[in-house]
Design an enzyme around this catalytic site. Structure first.
Site, PDB file in Angstrom:
ATOM      1  N   GLY A 157     -77.628 -12.280  42.400  1.00  0.00           N
ATOM      2  CA  GLY A 157     -76.538 -11.336  42.669  1.00  0.00           C
ATOM      3  C   GLY A 157     -76.688 -10.094  41.802  1.00  0.00           C
TER       4      GLY A 157
ATOM      5  CB  ILE B  44     -73.230 -24.286  41.101  1.00  0.00           C
ATOM      6  CG1 ILE B  44     -72.156 -23.372  41.695  1.00  0.00           C
ATOM      7  CG2 ILE B  44     -74.394 -23.498  40.501  1.00  0.00           C
ATOM      8  CD1 ILE B  44     -71.375 -22.593  40.633  1.00  0.00           C
TER       9      ILE B  44
ATOM     10  CB  THR C   9     -63.307 -11.296  35.709  1.00  0.00           C
ATOM     11  OG1 THR C   9     -62.712 -10.056  36.104  1.00  0.00           O
ATOM     12  CG2 THR C   9     -62.453 -12.412  36.305  1.00  0.00           C
ATOM     13  CG  ASP C  10     -61.085  -6.699  33.847  1.00  0.00           C
ATOM     14  OD1 ASP C  10     -61.339  -7.212  34.950  1.00  0.00           O
ATOM     15  OD2 ASP C  10     -61.173  -5.470  33.642  1.00  0.00           O
ATOM     16  CD  GLU C  11     -60.625  -8.351  39.409  1.00  0.00           C
ATOM     17  OE1 GLU C  11     -59.919  -8.826  40.315  1.00  0.00           O
ATOM     18  OE2 GLU C  11     -61.637  -7.671  39.615  1.00  0.00           O
TER      19      GLU C  11
ATOM     20  CE1 TYR D 139     -64.116 -13.127  41.285  1.00  0.00           C
ATOM     21  CE2 TYR D 139     -62.616 -11.389  40.580  1.00  0.00           C
ATOM     22  CZ  TYR D 139     -63.796 -12.096  40.421  1.00  0.00           C
ATOM     23  OH  TYR D 139     -64.659 -11.764  39.401  1.00  0.00           O
TER      24      TYR D 139
ATOM     25  CE  LYS E 164     -65.138 -15.311  37.302  1.00  0.00           C
ATOM     26  NZ  LYS E 164     -66.548 -15.787  37.193  1.00  0.00           N
TER      27      LYS E 164
ATOM     28  CG  ASN F  77     -63.791  -3.099  38.042  1.00  0.00           C
ATOM     29  OD1 ASN F  77     -62.847  -3.567  37.431  1.00  0.00           O
ATOM     30  ND2 ASN F  77     -63.832  -3.048  39.357  1.00  0.00           N
TER      31      ASN F  77
ATOM     32  CG  ASN G  39     -59.670   2.795  42.481  1.00  0.00           C
ATOM     33  OD1 ASN G  39     -60.384   2.460  41.540  1.00  0.00           O
ATOM     34  ND2 ASN G  39     -58.836   1.950  43.073  1.00  0.00           N
TER      35      ASN G  39
ATOM     36  NE  ARG H  67     -58.662  -5.263  46.938  1.00  0.00           N
ATOM     37  CZ  ARG H  67     -59.591  -5.095  45.984  1.00  0.00           C
ATOM     38  NH1 ARG H  67     -59.256  -5.092  44.708  1.00  0.00           N
ATOM     39  NH2 ARG H  67     -60.854  -4.928  46.304  1.00  0.00           N
TER      40      ARG H  67
ATOM     41  N   GLY I  71     -51.306  -6.905  47.189  1.00  0.00           N
ATOM     42  CA  GLY I  71     -51.299  -7.397  45.804  1.00  0.00           C
ATOM     43  C   GLY I  71     -52.241  -6.631  44.896  1.00  0.00           C
ATOM     44  CG  HIS I  72     -54.932  -2.490  44.913  1.00  0.00           C
ATOM     45  ND1 HIS I  72     -55.297  -1.345  45.568  1.00  0.00           N
ATOM     46  CD2 HIS I  72     -55.893  -2.710  43.986  1.00  0.00           C
ATOM     47  CE1 HIS I  72     -56.423  -0.886  45.069  1.00  0.00           C
ATOM     48  NE2 HIS I  72     -56.793  -1.701  44.091  1.00  0.00           N
TER      49      HIS I  72
HETATM   50  P1  NAD Z   1     -72.263 -11.149  43.096  1.00  0.00           P
HETATM   51  O1  NAD Z   1     -71.317 -11.509  44.198  1.00  0.00           O
HETATM   52  O2  NAD Z   1     -73.079  -9.906  43.230  1.00  0.00           O
HETATM   53  O3  NAD Z   1     -73.286 -12.355  42.847  1.00  0.00           O
HETATM   54  C1  NAD Z   1     -72.902 -13.693  42.874  1.00  0.00           C
HETATM   55  C2  NAD Z   1     -74.152 -14.543  43.012  1.00  0.00           C
HETATM   56  O4  NAD Z   1     -73.741 -15.929  42.973  1.00  0.00           O
HETATM   57  C3  NAD Z   1     -74.890 -14.344  44.338  1.00  0.00           C
HETATM   58  O5  NAD Z   1     -76.264 -14.202  44.103  1.00  0.00           O
HETATM   59  C4  NAD Z   1     -74.585 -15.602  45.135  1.00  0.00           C
HETATM   60  O6  NAD Z   1     -75.634 -15.973  46.035  1.00  0.00           O
HETATM   61  C5  NAD Z   1     -74.414 -16.638  44.013  1.00  0.00           C
HETATM   62  N1  NAD Z   1     -73.570 -17.767  44.427  1.00  0.00           N
HETATM   63  C6  NAD Z   1     -72.371 -17.718  45.057  1.00  0.00           C
HETATM   64  N2  NAD Z   1     -71.917 -18.957  45.305  1.00  0.00           N
HETATM   65  C7  NAD Z   1     -72.838 -19.822  44.782  1.00  0.00           C
HETATM   66  C8  NAD Z   1     -72.938 -21.227  44.704  1.00  0.00           C
HETATM   67  N3  NAD Z   1     -71.976 -22.028  45.234  1.00  0.00           N
HETATM   68  N4  NAD Z   1     -74.015 -21.782  44.099  1.00  0.00           N
HETATM   69  C9  NAD Z   1     -74.997 -20.985  43.575  1.00  0.00           C
HETATM   70  N5  NAD Z   1     -74.965 -19.644  43.640  1.00  0.00           N
HETATM   71  C10 NAD Z   1     -73.897 -19.070  44.225  1.00  0.00           C
HETATM   72  O7  NAD Z   1     -71.366 -11.109  41.783  1.00  0.00           O
HETATM   73  P2  NAD Z   1     -71.501 -10.197  40.479  1.00  0.00           P
HETATM   74  O8  NAD Z   1     -70.766  -8.949  40.695  1.00  0.00           O
HETATM   75  O9  NAD Z   1     -72.927 -10.166  40.055  1.00  0.00           O
HETATM   76  O10 NAD Z   1     -70.666 -11.075  39.438  1.00  0.00           O
HETATM   77  C11 NAD Z   1     -71.305 -12.060  38.636  1.00  0.00           C
HETATM   78  C12 NAD Z   1     -70.257 -12.740  37.772  1.00  0.00           C
HETATM   79  O11 NAD Z   1     -69.616 -11.765  36.945  1.00  0.00           O
HETATM   80  C13 NAD Z   1     -69.150 -13.413  38.564  1.00  0.00           C
HETATM   81  O12 NAD Z   1     -68.829 -14.630  37.925  1.00  0.00           O
HETATM   82  C14 NAD Z   1     -67.992 -12.430  38.479  1.00  0.00           C
HETATM   83  O13 NAD Z   1     -66.754 -13.100  38.568  1.00  0.00           O
HETATM   84  C15 NAD Z   1     -68.209 -11.846  37.100  1.00  0.00           C
HETATM   85  N6  NAD Z   1     -67.702 -10.484  36.886  1.00  0.00           N
HETATM   86  C16 NAD Z   1     -68.084  -9.485  37.734  1.00  0.00           C
HETATM   87  C17 NAD Z   1     -67.639  -8.190  37.508  1.00  0.00           C
HETATM   88  C18 NAD Z   1     -68.065  -7.049  38.405  1.00  0.00           C
HETATM   89  O14 NAD Z   1     -67.563  -5.939  38.247  1.00  0.00           O
HETATM   90  N7  NAD Z   1     -69.010  -7.247  39.322  1.00  0.00           N
HETATM   91  C19 NAD Z   1     -66.784  -7.922  36.431  1.00  0.00           C
HETATM   92  C20 NAD Z   1     -66.420  -8.983  35.568  1.00  0.00           C
HETATM   93  C21 NAD Z   1     -66.891 -10.251  35.816  1.00  0.00           C
HETATM   94  P1  TYD Z   2     -63.863  -3.598  43.757  1.00  0.00           P
HETATM   95  O1  TYD Z   2     -65.241  -3.049  43.569  1.00  0.00           O
HETATM   96  O2  TYD Z   2     -63.587  -4.430  44.969  1.00  0.00           O
HETATM   97  O3  TYD Z   2     -63.458  -4.340  42.411  1.00  0.00           O
HETATM   98  P2  TYD Z   2     -62.049  -5.009  41.938  1.00  0.00           P
HETATM   99  O4  TYD Z   2     -61.097  -5.070  43.038  1.00  0.00           O
HETATM  100  O5  TYD Z   2     -62.514  -6.356  41.521  1.00  0.00           O
HETATM  101  O6  TYD Z   2     -61.561  -4.151  40.795  1.00  0.00           O
HETATM  102  O7  TYD Z   2     -62.858  -2.380  43.808  1.00  0.00           O
HETATM  103  C1  TYD Z   2     -62.663  -1.506  42.721  1.00  0.00           C
HETATM  104  C2  TYD Z   2     -61.428  -0.661  43.024  1.00  0.00           C
HETATM  105  O8  TYD Z   2     -61.695   0.158  44.153  1.00  0.00           O
HETATM  106  C3  TYD Z   2     -60.209  -1.492  43.384  1.00  0.00           C
HETATM  107  O9  TYD Z   2     -59.050  -0.891  42.800  1.00  0.00           O
HETATM  108  C4  TYD Z   2     -60.139  -1.407  44.880  1.00  0.00           C
HETATM  109  C5  TYD Z   2     -60.736  -0.045  45.182  1.00  0.00           C
HETATM  110  N1  TYD Z   2     -61.452   0.057  46.474  1.00  0.00           N
HETATM  111  C6  TYD Z   2     -61.112   1.074  47.374  1.00  0.00           C
HETATM  112  O10 TYD Z   2     -60.208   1.913  47.119  1.00  0.00           O
HETATM  113  N2  TYD Z   2     -61.797   1.137  48.558  1.00  0.00           N
HETATM  114  C7  TYD Z   2     -62.773   0.255  48.883  1.00  0.00           C
HETATM  115  O11 TYD Z   2     -63.342   0.354  49.987  1.00  0.00           O
HETATM  116  C8  TYD Z   2     -63.118  -0.774  47.946  1.00  0.00           C
HETATM  117  C9  TYD Z   2     -64.201  -1.784  48.241  1.00  0.00           C
HETATM  118  C10 TYD Z   2     -62.424  -0.838  46.738  1.00  0.00           C
END
Ligand code: NAD
Ligand code: TYD
Length: 338
Positions: free
Chosen positions: A10, A58, A120-122, A145, A149, A174, A244, A268, A270-271
């Site tokens: 991912g 997993i 995550t901070d969420e 989500y 988490k 993020n 945003n 969205r 519950g945004h």
């Molecule tokens: P992503 O969706 O890009 O990647 C997730 C990966 O997990 C994918 O490769 C998917 O194939 C794999 N996966 C999903 N379900 C699976 C399963 N059942 N078994 C094995 N593999 C599985 O996510 P990301 O943005 O890279 O986020 C990675 C982690 O960081 C997550 O735990 C997310 O909650 C956390 N996180 C992300 C952000 C962000 O901004 N992206 C911020 C804070 C925390």
């Molecule tokens: P996102 O990348 O989905 O992360 P998160 O919701 O986990 O913070 O979105 C980041 C912010 O952008 C979030 O406030 C929702 C907003 N957003 C839009 O306004 N338009 C979009 O098409 C998307 C995907 C997100």
């Protein structure tokens, strides 16, 4: 050293695998990834021979078997998109809760020396106009989500308290950078702008997010492994906060594209209004500071999406188009001025 990474195909996981093997080329990484819609083999192209991809779930795999000789686990695998969790939460519970518990249990049995859970901070929910979340802020997750988490995060805590299993939890803001799935905000806005397509901003775009470059996040995770204390939680923020709408305007300015591409679409449900992290504990205890300023990191990221045509073309293939049309094309506000 031998590491086990989950979700390493991912966005953040693949950046971490690249980061780790670049700096530690003689280490080995076993990467368990189910390759869901979000996992992409192309994210790992050119990664050195120290890396092995195991395509497993997993929530089902024999995880203990995969942990032979492993010293540390970095658990990234998750269903990660809030919008998808609003549509259908089942798989979020299965992967994020059951999958995490199975991984913790296997690692405990194997007596793995360090387990880093990427939370995550969420989990904290939303802030109003002022204040930052510290690590002891109460959990108030608002999306399915975030709730799953939060459950995973609490399971990690329980494994430390009950079994003294050496888990460390990180809660990042993020992330942005290369290899992020194009249904997430920054790659979606970037690739749409590059193609002259509308930029769908939810509500009025007034929500605030804190953005960290994925490379800064990866460096923090290494610091957590080296200097983090078992049983502790570390917020990993950048201090770069933006609404945003401001962020979308910055993307358009950097790409030299017109503001007329912006569409204000139905919000969205519950945004969460605002996320902001107090990361003082990570600075103090880990000796880590983010290094990449938002505008410079964004410029580099936009260049990456502009230059990697083949990656973008395949990531925005048929299943993405189906998702996109279901999520946006009939959404209130999207077709305005089209
Ligand atoms: P992503 O969706 O890009 O990647 C997730 C990966 O997990 C994918 O490769 C998917 O194939 C794999 N996966 C999903 N379900 C699976 C399963 N059942 N078994 C094995 N593999 C599985 O996510 P990301 O943005 O890279 O986020 C990675 C982690 O960081 C997550 O735990 C997310 O909650 C956390 N996180 C992300 C952000 C962000 O901004 N992206 C911020 C804070 C925390
Ligand atoms: P996102 O990348 O989905 O992360 P998160 O919701 O986990 O913070 O979105 C980041 C912010 O952008 C979030 O406030 C929702 C907003 N957003 C839009 O306004 N338009 C979009 O098409 C998307 C995907 C997100």
């Amino acid at each position: 050293m031998k590491l086990l990474v989950t979700g390493g195909a991912g966005f953040i996981g693949s950046n971490f695998v690249r980061y780790w093997l670049r700096d530690h080329p003689s280490d080995r990484i076993v990467n368990i990834d189910k390759l869901t819609y979000a996992g992409n083999r192309q994210n790992l192209e050119g990664v050195s021979p120290g890396h092995e991809l195991v395509c497993e779930d997993i929530a089902e795999a024999n995880l203990e078997e995969q942990m032979e000789g492993v010293e540390a686990v970095f658990h990234f695998a998750a269903e990660s998109h809030v919008d998808r969790s609003i549509d259908s939460a089942d798989v979020f519970v299965r992967t994020n809760v059951l999958g995490t518990q199975r991984l913790l249990e296997a690692a405990r049995r194997r007596r793995i020396a360090r387990f880093v859970l990427i939370s995550t901070d969420e989990v904290y929910g939303a802030l109003g106009d002022s204040g930052d979340f510290t690590e002891d802020a109460p959990f108030r997750p608002n999306s399915p989500y975030a709730a799953t988490k939060a459950a995973a995060d609490l399971l990690a805590r329980s494994y430390f308290k009950t079994y003294q299993f050496p888990v460390i939890v990180t809660r990042a803001c993020n992330n942005y950078g290369p290899y992020q799935h194009p249904e997430k905000m920054i790659p979606l806005m970037t690739t749409n702008a590059l193609n002259g397509l509308p930029l769908p901003v939810y509500g009025e775009g007034a929500q605030v997010r804190e953005w960290i470059h994925v490379e800064d996040h990866c460096r923090a995770l290494e610091a957590v492994l080296r200097r983090g204390r078992p049983g502790e939680v570390y917020n990993l923020g950048s201090g770069y906060r933006s609404t945003n709408l401001e962020l979308v305007q910055m993307i358009l300015r950097l790409l030299d594209k017109p503001a007329s591409l912006i569409r204000f679409v139905a919000d969205r449900p519950g945004h969460d209004f605002r996320y902001a992290l107090d990361s003082a504990k990570a600075h103090r205890e880990l000796g880590w500071e983010p290094q990449i300023a938002l505008e410079a990191g964004l410029e580099q990221t936009l260049r990456w999406y502009r230059d990697n045509h083949e990656w973008v073309r395949s990531a925005r293939g048929d299943s993405y188009q189906q998702y996109y049309s279901q999520m946006y094309e009939n959404r209130e506000g999207y077709r305005q001025n089209l």
